[in-house]
Design a protein around this motif. Sequence first.
Motif, PDB file in Angstrom:
ATOM      1  N   VAL A 168     -53.461  42.916  19.692  1.00 54.25           N
ATOM      2  CA  VAL A 168     -55.512  42.173  20.045  1.00 54.25           C
ATOM      3  C   VAL A 168     -56.192  42.865  21.173  1.00 54.25           C
ATOM      4  N   ILE A 169     -55.533  43.334  22.453  1.00 57.36           N
ATOM      5  CA  ILE A 169     -55.756  44.142  23.508  1.00 57.36           C
ATOM      6  C   ILE A 169     -56.075  45.456  23.056  1.00 57.36           C
ATOM      7  N   ARG A 170     -55.754  45.302  22.187  1.00 55.97           N
ATOM      8  CA  ARG A 170     -56.097  47.104  21.894  1.00 55.97           C
ATOM      9  C   ARG A 170     -57.384  47.421  21.027  1.00 55.97           C
ATOM     10  N   ALA A 171     -57.378  46.324  19.539  1.00 58.45           N
ATOM     11  CA  ALA A 171     -58.480  45.842  18.727  1.00 58.45           C
ATOM     12  C   ALA A 171     -59.900  46.144  20.117  1.00 58.45           C
ATOM     13  N   VAL A 172     -59.596  45.216  20.434  1.00 56.76           N
ATOM     14  CA  VAL A 172     -60.905  44.807  21.249  1.00 56.76           C
ATOM     15  C   VAL A 172     -60.710  46.357  22.441  1.00 56.76           C
ATOM     16  N   THR A 173     -60.617  46.382  23.209  1.00 57.05           N
ATOM     17  CA  THR A 173     -60.644  48.050  24.031  1.00 57.05           C
ATOM     18  C   THR A 173     -61.022  48.704  23.316  1.00 57.05           C
ATOM     19  N   GLU A 174     -59.801  49.977  22.274  1.00 60.91           N
ATOM     20  CA  GLU A 174     -60.052  50.337  21.537  1.00 60.91           C
ATOM     21  C   GLU A 174     -62.144  50.597  20.666  1.00 60.91           C
ATOM     22  N   ARG A 175     -62.416  49.016  21.114  1.00 59.48           N
ATOM     23  CA  ARG A 175     -64.451  49.507  20.432  1.00 59.48           C
ATOM     24  C   ARG A 175     -65.097  48.995  21.704  1.00 59.48           C
ATOM     25  N   GLY A 176     -64.399  49.365  22.781  1.00 61.35           N
ATOM     26  CA  GLY A 176     -65.073  49.861  23.951  1.00 61.35           C
ATOM     27  C   GLY A 176     -65.633  48.075  24.596  1.00 61.35           C
ATOM     28  N   GLY A 177     -64.321  46.664  24.145  1.00 62.09           N
ATOM     29  CA  GLY A 177     -64.494  45.734  24.333  1.00 62.09           C
ATOM     30  C   GLY A 177     -63.951  45.308  25.642  1.00 62.09           C
ATOM     31  N   MET A 178     -63.544  44.319  26.636  1.00 61.66           N
ATOM     32  CA  MET A 178     -63.302  43.709  27.853  1.00 61.66           C
ATOM     33  C   MET A 178     -62.053  42.882  27.842  1.00 61.66           C
ATOM     34  N   LEU A 179     -61.386  43.034  28.712  1.00 54.50           N
ATOM     35  CA  LEU A 179     -60.055  42.005  28.789  1.00 54.50           C
ATOM     36  C   LEU A 179     -60.385  41.079  30.492  1.00 54.50           C
ATOM     37  N   GLY A 180     -60.617  39.709  30.225  1.00 58.37           N
ATOM     38  CA  GLY A 180     -60.123  39.196  32.101  1.00 58.37           C
ATOM     39  C   GLY A 180     -59.287  38.938  32.366  1.00 58.37           C
ATOM     40  N   PHE A 181     -58.568  38.975  33.463  1.00 58.65           N
ATOM     41  CA  PHE A 181     -56.905  38.764  33.790  1.00 58.65           C
ATOM     42  C   PHE A 181     -57.582  37.245  34.579  1.00 58.65           C
ATOM     43  N   LYS A 209     -51.668  51.363  29.999  1.00 62.22           N
ATOM     44  CA  LYS A 209     -52.461  51.002  29.017  1.00 62.22           C
ATOM     45  C   LYS A 209     -53.486  51.375  27.805  1.00 62.22           C
ATOM     46  N   TYR A 210     -54.347  50.544  27.943  1.00 54.69           N
ATOM     47  CA  TYR A 210     -55.580  50.582  27.714  1.00 54.69           C
ATOM     48  C   TYR A 210     -56.631  51.053  28.141  1.00 54.69           C
ATOM     49  N   GLY A 211     -56.761  51.789  30.049  1.00 55.03           N
ATOM     50  CA  GLY A 211     -57.685  52.457  30.549  1.00 55.03           C
ATOM     51  C   GLY A 211     -58.315  50.950  30.547  1.00 55.03           C
ATOM     52  N   THR A 212     -58.749  51.470  32.263  1.00 55.21           N
ATOM     53  CA  THR A 212     -59.104  51.218  33.158  1.00 55.21           C
ATOM     54  C   THR A 212     -60.532  50.401  33.399  1.00 55.21           C
ATOM     55  N   GLN A 213     -61.027  51.052  33.274  1.00 51.03           N
ATOM     56  CA  GLN A 213     -62.604  51.194  31.659  1.00 51.03           C
ATOM     57  C   GLN A 213     -62.820  49.920  31.745  1.00 51.03           C
ATOM     58  N   HIS A 214     -61.700  49.007  30.222  1.00 45.96           N
ATOM     59  CA  HIS A 214     -61.495  48.092  30.024  1.00 45.96           C
ATOM     60  C   HIS A 214     -61.834  46.320  30.357  1.00 45.96           C
ATOM     61  N   LEU A 215     -61.239  47.108  31.228  1.00 43.57           N
ATOM     62  CA  LEU A 215     -60.520  45.110  32.733  1.00 43.57           C
ATOM     63  C   LEU A 215     -60.874  45.138  33.608  1.00 43.57           C
ATOM     64  N   GLY A 216     -61.694  43.455  33.620  1.00 48.15           N
ATOM     65  CA  GLY A 216     -61.977  43.096  34.563  1.00 48.15           C
ATOM     66  C   GLY A 216     -61.269  41.745  34.620  1.00 48.15           C
ATOM     67  N   ILE A 217     -61.811  41.327  36.148  1.00 50.15           N
ATOM     68  CA  ILE A 217     -61.429  39.442  36.311  1.00 50.15           C
ATOM     69  C   ILE A 217     -61.956  38.676  35.625  1.00 50.15           C
ATOM     70  N   GLY A 218     -61.037  37.852  34.858  1.00 44.08           N
ATOM     71  CA  GLY A 218     -61.921  36.139  34.996  1.00 44.08           C
ATOM     72  C   GLY A 218     -61.238  35.083  34.673  1.00 44.08           C
ATOM     73  N   THR A 219     -61.224  34.906  35.456  1.00 46.39           N
ATOM     74  CA  THR A 219     -60.537  33.876  36.132  1.00 46.39           C
ATOM     75  C   THR A 219     -59.857  32.035  35.622  1.00 46.39           C
ATOM     76  N   ASP A 220     -60.476  31.789  35.684  1.00 44.66           N
ATOM     77  CA  ASP A 220     -60.186  30.715  34.666  1.00 44.66           C
ATOM     78  C   ASP A 220     -59.854  29.589  35.367  1.00 44.66           C
ATOM     79  N   LEU A 221     -60.980  30.020  36.791  1.00 46.34           N
ATOM     80  CA  LEU A 221     -61.088  28.624  37.738  1.00 46.34           C
ATOM     81  C   LEU A 221     -61.497  27.647  37.706  1.00 46.34           C
ATOM     82  N   CYS A 222     -60.902  26.255  37.703  1.00 44.83           N
ATOM     83  CA  CYS A 222     -61.359  24.563  37.039  1.00 44.83           C
ATOM     84  C   CYS A 222     -61.436  24.048  38.681  1.00 44.83           C
ATOM     85  N   GLN A 223     -62.113  24.830  39.437  1.00 47.47           N
ATOM     86  CA  GLN A 223     -62.472  24.371  41.116  1.00 47.47           C
ATOM     87  C   GLN A 223     -62.465  22.971  40.934  1.00 47.47           C
TER      88      GLN A 223
END
Length: 325
Positions: A188-201, A229-243
């Motif tokens: 799943v992560i490969r399908a998203v990142t190999e096409r230029g997409g982003m994963l937020g941690f 594994k997937y390249g730094t340029q495809h990664l960010g932060i997505g905290t899902d903070l529900c403060q």
Amino acid sequence: MRIDGLQYANWSEKIFRQLREGGVDAIHVTVAYHENFRETVQNLEKWNRWFELFPDLIMKGRSASDIDTARDTGRTAVFFGFQNPSPMEDDIGLIEILYDLGARFMQLTYNNQSLLATGCYEAEDTGITRMGRQVIKEMNRVGLVIDMSHSADRSTIEAADLSARPIAITHANPHEWAPALRNKRDPVIRAVTERGGMLGFSVYPHHLKDKSDCSLESFCTMIARTAEKYGTQHLGIGTDLCQDQPDSVVEWMRVGRWTKEIDYGEGSSANPGFPPMPKWFRDNRDFDKTEAGLLAVGMTSTEVAGIMGQNWYRFFADNFGPVQN
């Protein structure tokens, strides 16, 4: 630059000031879970009022250039998104209307099967539906980003394949690190990142190894290994903070209108509410700790700058709005 790929806080002046104290330049906020079109518009009205009341702290974001304006004026740019396609109801024509109202992200599912795709809690993943294929085309056309954070594996891979523009998983972590149902497996992560997409941690405890007891070192080491594994340029932060949200809100998130029964989602009958946040990330003032933690596990300052915000900025710049010919 600091950009958070997703939050759903109980918004207040206190949180807006904490965003500024934490140096958060832009944030993607959830404005709908199960709301229909009219209810979503009412939520947007609330945000318009907050923009009016706190113009020195927050501003509405529509394009990446608004982040530059926010940085120059000491504010946080706020971008709208939906964790369900419910705001478009069953009318594809509402997608452009919602974009014009300021929406920049829409999930195709929230845990369950939708008219568009399969959620990660369903037993069978039938992939993108006929309507989903048309919605993807329309979202691509207007510049509304496809978010598959709560979608099942096949549906996510198909969405990445069908979309003419990169898609996002705004808030999740690798399944191999923390095998939560909502976390994402390698294909799943490969399908998203190999096409230029982003994963937020995500720092939401149900998505973390050891949950609320997850250490900052473990979290940051996971990010470093994922970057390898997937390249730094495809990664960010997505905290899902529900403060500051009451437990009644997590019940709404899980149950909505689709069942009369209690659904504990990633929780349990023994732990039905919001789980305690890890000690190193309680609110937006803790972004400093995450940045320091990434440097401490050996990532370069350039890599860390990308993950903390520059990668999201580039993604926003490329994908918000119609394709420029």
